[in-house]
Scaffold this motif. Sequence first.
Motif, short mmCIF file in Angstrom:
data_model
loop_
_atom_site.label_atom_id
_atom_site.label_comp_id
_atom_site.label_asym_id
_atom_site.label_seq_id
_atom_site.Cartn_x
_atom_site.Cartn_y
_atom_site.Cartn_z
N VAL A 55 0.85 -1.20 0.00
CA VAL A 55 0.00 0.00 0.00
C VAL A 55 0.88 1.25 0.00
O VAL A 55 0.59 2.23 -0.71
N LYS A 56 1.96 1.20 0.75
CA LYS A 56 2.87 2.34 0.83
C LYS A 56 3.44 2.67 -0.56
O LYS A 56 3.49 3.84 -0.98
N THR A 57 3.88 1.63 -1.27
CA THR A 57 4.45 1.83 -2.61
C THR A 57 3.40 2.39 -3.58
O THR A 57 3.68 3.33 -4.34
N LEU A 58 2.20 1.83 -3.54
CA LEU A 58 1.14 2.28 -4.44
C LEU A 58 0.75 3.73 -4.14
O LEU A 58 0.49 4.51 -5.06
N GLU A 60 2.78 5.96 -2.83
CA GLU A 60 3.92 6.77 -3.26
C GLU A 60 3.89 7.01 -4.77
O GLU A 60 4.32 8.06 -5.25
N ALA A 61 3.35 6.05 -5.51
CA ALA A 61 3.23 6.19 -6.97
C ALA A 61 2.02 7.03 -7.37
O ALA A 61 1.77 7.22 -8.55
N ASN A 62 1.26 7.48 -6.36
CA ASN A 62 0.04 8.28 -6.60
C ASN A 62 -0.99 7.50 -7.42
O ASN A 62 -1.55 8.00 -8.41
N THR A 63 -1.23 6.26 -7.00
CA THR A 63 -2.16 5.39 -7.69
C THR A 63 -3.57 5.98 -7.72
O THR A 63 -4.33 5.74 -8.67
N ALA A 64 -3.92 6.76 -6.73
CA ALA A 64 -5.26 7.36 -6.69
C ALA A 64 -5.54 8.22 -7.91
O ALA A 64 -6.71 8.38 -8.31
N ALA A 65 -4.50 8.77 -8.53
CA ALA A 65 -4.67 9.64 -9.70
C ALA A 65 -4.47 8.90 -11.02
O ALA A 65 -4.53 9.52 -12.09
N ALA A 66 -4.26 7.58 -10.96
CA ALA A 66 -3.94 6.82 -12.18
C ALA A 66 -5.16 6.64 -13.07
O ALA A 66 -6.22 6.22 -12.62
N ASN A 77 -0.89 -13.95 -9.47
CA ASN A 77 -1.52 -13.60 -8.19
C ASN A 77 -1.14 -12.18 -7.76
O ASN A 77 -1.99 -11.42 -7.27
N THR A 78 0.13 -11.83 -7.95
CA THR A 78 0.58 -10.47 -7.66
C THR A 78 -0.19 -9.46 -8.51
O THR A 78 -0.65 -8.43 -8.03
N ASN A 79 -0.36 -9.79 -9.79
CA ASN A 79 -1.05 -8.88 -10.71
C ASN A 79 -2.50 -8.66 -10.30
O ASN A 79 -3.00 -7.53 -10.31
N ILE A 80 -3.18 -9.76 -9.93
CA ILE A 80 -4.59 -9.65 -9.53
C ILE A 80 -4.71 -8.82 -8.24
O ILE A 80 -5.53 -7.91 -8.13
N VAL A 81 -3.86 -9.15 -7.27
CA VAL A 81 -3.94 -8.48 -5.97
C VAL A 81 -3.65 -6.98 -6.09
O VAL A 81 -4.38 -6.15 -5.53
N CYS A 82 -2.59 -6.62 -6.81
CA CYS A 82 -2.25 -5.20 -6.86
C CYS A 82 -3.28 -4.41 -7.68
O CYS A 82 -3.50 -3.23 -7.42
N CYS A 83 -3.96 -5.06 -8.63
CA CYS A 83 -5.04 -4.38 -9.35
C CYS A 83 -6.24 -4.11 -8.43
O CYS A 83 -6.85 -3.04 -8.48
N ILE A 84 -6.56 -5.09 -7.59
CA ILE A 84 -7.66 -4.90 -6.63
C ILE A 84 -7.31 -3.76 -5.66
O ILE A 84 -8.15 -2.90 -5.35
#
Length: 445
Positions: A55-58, A60-66, A77-84
Amino acid sequence: MKIIICGAYAIGTHLARLLSRNQEEITVIDSDQERLAKIGFDYDLLTLQGSPTSVKTLKEANTAAADLFIAVTPDENTNIVCCIMAHALGAKKTVAKVGDAEYAEEEIKAFYKNLGVDRIIYPEVLAARDINSGLKMSWVRRRWDVHDGALVMLGIKLRENCEILNQPLKNLCGPNDPYHVVAIKRSGETIIPGGNDELKCFDLAYFMTTRPFIPYMRKIVGKENYADVKNVMVMGGGATAVRAIQTMPEYLNVKLFEIDNDRCEVLNQVLGEKTLVINGDARDISLLMDEGIRNTQAFVALTGNAETNILACLTAKRLGVRKTVAVVENMDYASMAESLDIGTIINKKAIAASRIYQLMLDADVMNVTFLMQANADVGEFVAKEGARITLKPVKDLGLPKGMTIGGLVRNGEGMLVSGNTKINPGDIVVVFCHDVNMKQIEKMF
């Protein structure tokens, strides 16, 4: 547009190359600093070292504005989880690459969409589609159907017996002629041709035509002596092979060679009577001869080793097979395979990247693909009411250098385009471009 890519591997790198041409705001997340350093050096983008499921990394990348969040690490599994997680943080659209056929089922995709994974990309399905498209006609390197075949693009290697060599295209592709030449690959260079350009021997030429004129195209390019594909040999029994064979036309007779005996038993259960599974090495010339390679029209090499696939296709060609298809995941090997005259080159990473690339464009861009051998993009755009593309005849539009219009579909009917053609709102227009910003083209529609 803000785009976040998780995974600085082959697909992520290829995506970065495609997207950086559009000068988007791109951030690449990866846990490995060396991979990030390489991709950051090659392309104009930001890199962030960290776990894509943090969550910290996401944050930091400003995922909220993506606007678009893309997960293309090797671990599904990593791909599915980080997309969720990205969806929960506010990303507008998410895309996850997977490697399990289960995810391709509509019910499963709908389930994950409810969790926040907007699109699931399964490269094996996309590769299988391209393989089967390449097997439809033994004399064609690449076939691409537009709007259920209303228009057809054919990539053809030209030889000495081609009737239309060394003549200006303006004399060949007039308003009433049944084909247009939309791209040419010559000695490593891609040409979006004009009226004064000519076709040369050994060019890989891309033609746009309509389905009734395919036999005519076959005649003028000198391919009438190529036998239609009926018998196919496939080397390698992985997921791509299974998906391709399961979706091959019923009229094809398929023999599958797989070295691993245990895998052969699985393949027999999965493929049933449709395919003859042979426990053996398809590089063994005596085995190929015993199994009838002299009466085989197509050879498809789908092992995980690019060198093996290339050498096997060269062997099959030497034994008389006209149509060869090789999966080549290494981009450097892909260009080498082309120079060795391997027929159709399949790169799952490039195919997956092209499909993801389409998602960053407007909803009225129906289909985009990257022609790896031509280093060109081809896409279907829907013309909107009042769009610039509809205001003047094509010759007066001032199209960017490196772009050409191959044809259009109007009311379900395919039509070729000349300089006097005026595009109407609602037309589906096929555009070819090389070194042109696709977002720039999108604005015209």
